[in-house]
Motif scaffolding. Structure first.
Motif, PDB file in Angstrom:
ATOM      1  N   THR A 176       0.844  -1.193   0.000  1.00 11.15           N
ATOM      2  CA  THR A 176       0.000   0.000   0.000  1.00 11.15           C
ATOM      3  C   THR A 176       0.878   1.242   0.000  1.00 11.15           C
ATOM      4  N   THR A 177       0.322   2.330  -0.550  1.00  9.67           N
ATOM      5  CA  THR A 177       0.990   3.622  -0.555  1.00  9.67           C
ATOM      6  C   THR A 177       0.310   4.542   0.456  1.00  9.67           C
ATOM      7  N   HIS A 178       0.560   5.824   0.333  1.00  8.54           N
ATOM      8  CA  HIS A 178      -0.025   6.805   1.237  1.00  8.54           C
ATOM      9  C   HIS A 178      -1.556   6.742   1.237  1.00  8.54           C
ATOM     10  N   TYR A 179      -2.158   6.288   0.158  1.00  9.89           N
ATOM     11  CA  TYR A 179      -3.624   6.232   0.057  1.00  9.89           C
ATOM     12  C   TYR A 179      -4.149   4.859   0.469  1.00  9.89           C
ATOM     13  N   LEU A 180      -3.598   4.310   1.528  1.00 10.33           N
ATOM     14  CA  LEU A 180      -3.876   2.925   1.907  1.00 10.33           C
ATOM     15  C   LEU A 180      -5.344   2.652   2.185  1.00 10.33           C
ATOM     16  N   GLN A 181      -6.094   3.606   2.723  1.00  9.71           N
ATOM     17  CA  GLN A 181      -7.509   3.357   2.990  1.00  9.71           C
ATOM     18  C   GLN A 181      -8.333   3.248   1.713  1.00  9.71           C
ATOM     19  N   LEU A 182      -7.816   3.801   0.634  1.00  9.17           N
ATOM     20  CA  LEU A 182      -8.485   3.706  -0.663  1.00  9.17           C
ATOM     21  C   LEU A 182      -7.987   2.517  -1.463  1.00  9.17           C
ATOM     22  N   GLU A 183      -6.899   1.915  -1.031  1.00  7.59           N
ATOM     23  CA  GLU A 183      -6.300   0.776  -1.726  1.00  7.59           C
ATOM     24  C   GLU A 183      -6.637  -0.559  -1.049  1.00  7.59           C
ATOM     25  N   ALA A 184      -6.652  -0.553   0.265  1.00  8.22           N
ATOM     26  CA  ALA A 184      -6.897  -1.781   1.033  1.00  8.22           C
ATOM     27  C   ALA A 184      -7.882  -1.484   2.161  1.00  8.22           C
ATOM     28  N   PRO A 185      -9.114  -1.089   1.824  1.00  9.07           N
ATOM     29  CA  PRO A 185     -10.054  -0.690   2.880  1.00  9.07           C
ATOM     30  C   PRO A 185     -10.377  -1.818   3.853  1.00  9.07           C
ATOM     31  N   LYS A 186     -10.459  -3.040   3.374  1.00  8.81           N
ATOM     32  CA  LYS A 186     -10.769  -4.158   4.257  1.00  8.81           C
ATOM     33  C   LYS A 186      -9.657  -4.370   5.275  1.00  8.81           C
ATOM     34  N   ALA A 187      -8.405  -4.308   4.846  1.00  8.84           N
ATOM     35  CA  ALA A 187      -7.280  -4.480   5.763  1.00  8.84           C
ATOM     36  C   ALA A 187      -7.196  -3.320   6.753  1.00  8.84           C
ATOM     37  N   CYS A 188      -7.529  -2.111   6.319  1.00  9.83           N
ATOM     38  CA  CYS A 188      -7.516  -0.963   7.224  1.00  9.83           C
ATOM     39  C   CYS A 188      -8.594  -1.093   8.292  1.00  9.83           C
ATOM     40  N   VAL A 189      -9.761  -1.571   7.910  1.00  3.45           N
ATOM     41  CA  VAL A 189     -10.825  -1.814   8.890  1.00  3.45           C
ATOM     42  C   VAL A 189     -10.385  -2.865   9.899  1.00  3.45           C
ATOM     43  N   ALA A 190      -9.704  -3.902   9.435  1.00  2.64           N
ATOM     44  CA  ALA A 190      -9.202  -4.931  10.349  1.00  2.64           C
ATOM     45  C   ALA A 190      -8.223  -4.334  11.352  1.00  2.64           C
ATOM     46  N   GLU A 191      -7.394  -3.379  10.916  1.00  8.19           N
ATOM     47  CA  GLU A 191      -6.470  -2.707  11.830  1.00  8.19           C
ATOM     48  C   GLU A 191      -7.235  -1.930  12.897  1.00  8.19           C
ATOM     49  N   VAL A 192      -8.295  -1.245  12.495  1.00  3.39           N
ATOM     50  CA  VAL A 192      -9.106  -0.486  13.447  1.00  3.39           C
ATOM     51  C   VAL A 192      -9.721  -1.413  14.481  1.00  3.39           C
ATOM     52  N   ARG A 193     -10.348  -2.479  14.024  1.00  6.08           N
ATOM     53  CA  ARG A 193     -11.029  -3.399  14.949  1.00  6.08           C
ATOM     54  C   ARG A 193     -10.033  -4.057  15.901  1.00  6.08           C
ATOM     55  N   GLU A 194      -8.889  -4.460  15.399  1.00  3.99           N
ATOM     56  CA  GLU A 194      -7.882  -5.106  16.250  1.00  3.99           C
ATOM     57  C   GLU A 194      -7.382  -4.142  17.319  1.00  3.99           C
ATOM     58  N   PHE A 195      -7.121  -2.897  16.928  1.00  2.62           N
ATOM     59  CA  PHE A 195      -6.637  -1.903  17.887  1.00  2.62           C
ATOM     60  C   PHE A 195      -7.675  -1.636  18.975  1.00  2.62           C
ATOM     61  N   LEU A 196      -8.932  -1.486  18.585  1.00  8.55           N
ATOM     62  CA  LEU A 196      -9.978  -1.221  19.568  1.00  8.55           C
ATOM     63  C   LEU A 196     -10.173  -2.413  20.496  1.00  8.55           C
ATOM     64  N   ASP A 197     -10.119  -3.612  19.940  1.00  6.56           N
ATOM     65  CA  ASP A 197     -10.269  -4.813  20.760  1.00  6.56           C
ATOM     66  C   ASP A 197      -9.129  -4.907  21.784  1.00  6.56           C
ATOM     67  N   GLN A 198      -7.921  -4.634  21.349  1.00  6.61           N
ATOM     68  CA  GLN A 198      -6.771  -4.708  22.259  1.00  6.61           C
ATOM     69  C   GLN A 198      -6.852  -3.693  23.392  1.00  6.61           C
ATOM     70  N   ASN A 199      -7.543  -2.578  23.154  1.00  9.15           N
ATOM     71  CA  ASN A 199      -7.658  -1.521  24.164  1.00  9.15           C
ATOM     72  C   ASN A 199      -9.003  -1.531  24.886  1.00  9.15           C
TER      73      ASN A 199
END
Length: 296
Positions: free
Chosen positions: A270-293
């Protein structure tokens, strides 16, 4: 074609005597609250392929930076990083006041992510934040590389076309740019609809954020990025960067050596526009971070 639904509600927030920004609420009002904003020259509606995947479970409050997206264009002298920092303080206060106080997690990209890193403990009401590829650097050789890249990017931005007879002409131009070769289908069309508006003459389309304003933020980023202290952040923070092995699309990505005091990961391919390139993987990062906290 990505079709953005009507918001559940909207709320105008006065940022100063001449400027307002419009909060929009999407998603599930009973879910955990996410506050989302965007990168320089873009618009939060452009990120719909990313944040739409969160709508069923989260209370989404989205907004555009001043002089972007839904907002009108104001004075250029106020278009700078210190003003954006003050804007975000007012926006976070307004969200609690209008929608009711509850823990909120910031989900920001690029320029809005950099701004969030400057909020103090007194002005940052976020319970946590996940930041996608903020433009960061430290003094030394990496800063010289960063400054050179920022100067080139600002110069290119000032020279690029700002008016287009049709949205299709803008889409065709984007299709030739290396920066957008990895985005998911439909993003170029969505970018035309969210970052262009009809000109006052009604004959063509113009950039919602004028190119001079976008370039000016790049100039400010060069001065503010080295000042970030990742060891003094007032809330749990995760940074998700672009693939450091790829040529950067905007500025050099975060240096691993600077990530000792904050949680950091990057998304391969992914490049600087990662949320537009890999939206599913970015959502997984959000969910994992929230779950860990413990925020889910």
């Amino acid at each position: 074609m990505w079709e953005i639904p009507e918001p559940r509600s909207v709320c105008e927030v006065r940022l100063d005597e001449d400027t307002v920004t419009t909060l929009r609420r999407h998603g599930n009002p009973d879910g955990p609250r996410l506050v989302l904003s965007h990168g320089n020259g873009l618009a939060i509606d452009l990120y719909y392929p990313f944040w739409s995947r969160l709508a069923s479970d989260f209370d989404l409050i989205v907004y555009d930076l001043r002089n972007h997206g839904w907002n009108t264009v104001g004075a250029r002298e106020k278009h700078n990083v210190p003003t954006l920092i003050r804007d975000q303080e007012r926006i976070l206060e307004a969200i609690d006041r209008h929608y009711g106080a509850k823990p909120a997690i910031g989900v920001f990209h690029s320029a809005s992510a950099l701004v969030s890193l400057f909020l103090s403990a007194d002005s940052n009401s976020l319970a946590a934040q996940i930041l996608f590829d903020p433009p960061l650097c430290k003094p030394g050789a990496s800063q010289r590389q960063f400054d050179d890249a920022a100067e080139r990017a600002a110069a290119l931005t000032r020279r690029r076309a700002s008016r287009f007879p049709r949205q299709e002409d803008f889409i065709e131009l984007l299709s030739y740019l290396p920066a957008f070769t990895r985005v998911v289908p439909g993003v170029l069309e969505l970018m035309a609809r969210t970052t262009l508006r009809r000109s006052a003459n009604g004959q063509d389309y113009e950039l919602r954020c004028p190119r001079e304003y976008e370039a000016q933020i790049m100039d400010y980023v060069r001065s503010f990025s080295p000042l970030v202290d990742l060891g003094m952040l007032p809330c749990p923070t995760k940074i998700v960067g672009a693939d450091p092995t790829l040529p950067y699309a905007y500025l050099p990505t975060v240096d691993f050596g600077h990530m000792m005091t904050v949680e950091y990961d990057f998304l391969p391919e992914t490049t600087h526009y990662l949320q537009l390139e890999a939206p599913k993987a970015c959502v997984a990062e959000v969910r994992e971070f929230l779950d860990q906290n413990g925020l889910l």
